[in-house]
Enzyme design. Structure first.
Site, PDB file in Angstrom:
ATOM      1  N   ARG A 115      -0.437  -9.083  13.425  1.00 36.93           N
ATOM      2  CA  ARG A 115      -0.984  -8.017  12.573  1.00 36.93           C
ATOM      3  C   ARG A 115      -1.929  -8.605  11.526  1.00 36.93           C
ATOM      4  O   ARG A 115      -2.954  -8.012  11.194  1.00 36.93           O
ATOM      5  CB  ARG A 115       0.149  -7.247  11.893  1.00 36.93           C
ATOM      6  CG  ARG A 115       0.886  -6.320  12.869  1.00 36.93           C
ATOM      7  CD  ARG A 115       2.232  -5.874  12.337  1.00 36.93           C
ATOM      8  NE  ARG A 115       2.136  -4.920  11.250  1.00 36.93           N
ATOM      9  CZ  ARG A 115       3.154  -4.611  10.429  1.00 36.93           C
ATOM     10  NH1 ARG A 115       4.331  -5.195  10.577  1.00 36.93           N
ATOM     11  NH2 ARG A 115       2.993  -3.724   9.487  1.00 36.93           N
ATOM     12  N   ARG A 118      12.222  -3.325  11.321  1.00 36.09           N
ATOM     13  CA  ARG A 118      11.243  -2.507  12.048  1.00 36.09           C
ATOM     14  C   ARG A 118      10.738  -3.340  13.223  1.00 36.09           C
ATOM     15  O   ARG A 118      10.510  -4.542  13.067  1.00 36.09           O
ATOM     16  CB  ARG A 118      10.069  -2.207  11.113  1.00 36.09           C
ATOM     17  CG  ARG A 118       9.710  -0.742  11.016  1.00 36.09           C
ATOM     18  CD  ARG A 118       8.700  -0.515   9.923  1.00 36.09           C
ATOM     19  NE  ARG A 118       7.325  -0.853  10.328  1.00 36.09           N
ATOM     20  CZ  ARG A 118       6.265  -0.654   9.555  1.00 36.09           C
ATOM     21  NH1 ARG A 118       6.401  -0.133   8.365  1.00 36.09           N
ATOM     22  NH2 ARG A 118       5.069  -0.970   9.974  1.00 36.09           N
ATOM     23  N   ARG A 156      -9.328   1.254   9.668  1.00 36.03           N
ATOM     24  CA  ARG A 156      -9.003  -0.149   9.905  1.00 36.03           C
ATOM     25  C   ARG A 156     -10.088  -0.835  10.723  1.00 36.03           C
ATOM     26  O   ARG A 156      -9.982  -2.044  10.964  1.00 36.03           O
ATOM     27  CB  ARG A 156      -7.689  -0.248  10.670  1.00 36.03           C
ATOM     28  CG  ARG A 156      -6.443  -0.470   9.800  1.00 36.03           C
ATOM     29  CD  ARG A 156      -5.256  -0.382  10.714  1.00 36.03           C
ATOM     30  NE  ARG A 156      -4.080  -1.089  10.367  1.00 36.03           N
ATOM     31  CZ  ARG A 156      -2.993  -0.512   9.828  1.00 36.03           C
ATOM     32  NH1 ARG A 156      -3.005   0.746   9.480  1.00 36.03           N
ATOM     33  NH2 ARG A 156      -1.908  -1.222   9.637  1.00 36.03           N
ATOM     34  N   LYS A 187       0.821  -1.221   0.000  1.00 35.08           N
ATOM     35  CA  LYS A 187       0.000   0.000   0.000  1.00 35.08           C
ATOM     36  C   LYS A 187       0.855   1.270   0.000  1.00 35.08           C
ATOM     37  O   LYS A 187       0.585   2.204  -0.734  1.00 35.08           O
ATOM     38  CB  LYS A 187      -0.903   0.063   1.248  1.00 35.08           C
ATOM     39  CG  LYS A 187      -1.943  -1.012   1.338  1.00 35.08           C
ATOM     40  CD  LYS A 187      -2.888  -0.757   2.514  1.00 35.08           C
ATOM     41  CE  LYS A 187      -2.211  -0.668   3.870  1.00 35.08           C
ATOM     42  NZ  LYS A 187      -1.682  -1.938   4.404  1.00 35.08           N
ATOM     43  N   ARG A 214      11.834  -8.176   5.719  1.00 35.55           N
ATOM     44  CA  ARG A 214      12.148  -6.773   5.395  1.00 35.55           C
ATOM     45  C   ARG A 214      13.218  -6.201   6.335  1.00 35.55           C
ATOM     46  O   ARG A 214      13.046  -6.209   7.548  1.00 35.55           O
ATOM     47  CB  ARG A 214      10.836  -5.986   5.523  1.00 35.55           C
ATOM     48  CG  ARG A 214      10.847  -4.607   4.960  1.00 35.55           C
ATOM     49  CD  ARG A 214       9.451  -4.164   4.582  1.00 35.55           C
ATOM     50  NE  ARG A 214       8.530  -3.987   5.715  1.00 35.55           N
ATOM     51  CZ  ARG A 214       7.254  -3.654   5.581  1.00 35.55           C
ATOM     52  NH1 ARG A 214       6.738  -3.452   4.383  1.00 35.55           N
ATOM     53  NH2 ARG A 214       6.480  -3.516   6.637  1.00 35.55           N
TER      54      ARG A 214
END
Ligand code: AMP
Length: 219
Positions: A173, A162, A89, A14, A128
């Site tokens: 998540r 992160r 959300r 996104k 990531r």
């Protein structure tokens, strides 16, 4: 004034696609995740309150998110419309957004859903890493950083993850996305504003599908 929402699980792309969409449409990118990370960096009370939820992969409570978003929408740069990235959300956030826009004689014109399966996302996100030196983002499974001899150097101290990208947090998540955010898909589908894009395609193809939706909307 046009308003677009980007919905999708974490890691669906996104944020990357939102940057491209901003260039194409001239709309303003509003990412509630970015706003929280900025607040945390500045050490504000809001940032500190949000941190625990973010690190655990939970949603920040609606009231905090909504107050922060309303403040953002009052800024003078919001003239042509917004690309909402990571907001709403929950159904409560969606209802508040509708009321807020209606009070400004505006509405949600389009909702773009980036669809990607969980197993693909887990590898995408938990792999990531970014360089502390250059800020460049890599993926230790798909696109590892390499030294001059071509050796994979993902495990070097230069690269960090992160806090909310660890595998355990990512699993949470995703669970939160399925239970709390997915109901929004029906909500917007019933209004006839939903566009679904296959987010598992090569990035260029995702972009091309997105630009088609945007060009129709902005025409
Ligand atoms: P993101 O960068 O969009 O993945 O957001 C990172 C984290 O910020 C999320 O996992 C949540 O903890 C929090 N967050 C961002 N946007 C929202 C939202 N609309 N509602 C609740 N929490 C949010």
């Amino acid at each position: 004034m046009k308003n677009i929402i980007f919905i999708g699980p974490p890691g669906a792309g996104k944020g990357t696609q939102a940057q491209i969409a901003v260039e194409r449409t001239g709309l303003v990118h509003v990412s509630t995740g970015d706003l929280f990370r900025a607040a945390l960096k500045q050490g504000t009370e809001l940032g500190l309150k949000a941190k625990g939820y973010m690190d655990a992969g939970e949603l920040v409570p609606d009231t905090l998110v909504i107050d922060m978003l309303l403040e953002r929408l009052d800024k003078p740069d919001i003239t042509t419309g917004v690309i909402f990235d990571g907001f709403p959300r929950t159904l409560e956030q969606a209802h508040t957004l509708d009321t807020t826009l209606a009070a400004r004689s505006s509405q949600i014109d389009s909702v773009v859903l980036f669809k990607v399966d969980d197993d693909v996302l887990l590898k995408r996100i938990s792999g990531r890493i970014s360089s502390k030196v250059t800020g460049m983002v890599y993926n230790k499974y798909f696109d590892p950083p390499r030294d001059a001899e071509g050796n994979d150097i993902s495990d070097s101290d230069e690269f960090v993850q992160r806090a909310d990208d660890s595998e355990e947090t990512v699993r949470n998540r995703l669970k939160v996305y399925h239970t709390q955010t997915e109901p929004l898909i029906d909500y917007y589908n019933e209004r006839g504003v939903l566009h679904t894009i296959n987010g598992e395609q090569a990035m260029e193809q995702v972009t091309s599908d997105l630009l088609q939706v945007l060009d129709e909307l902005m025409a």
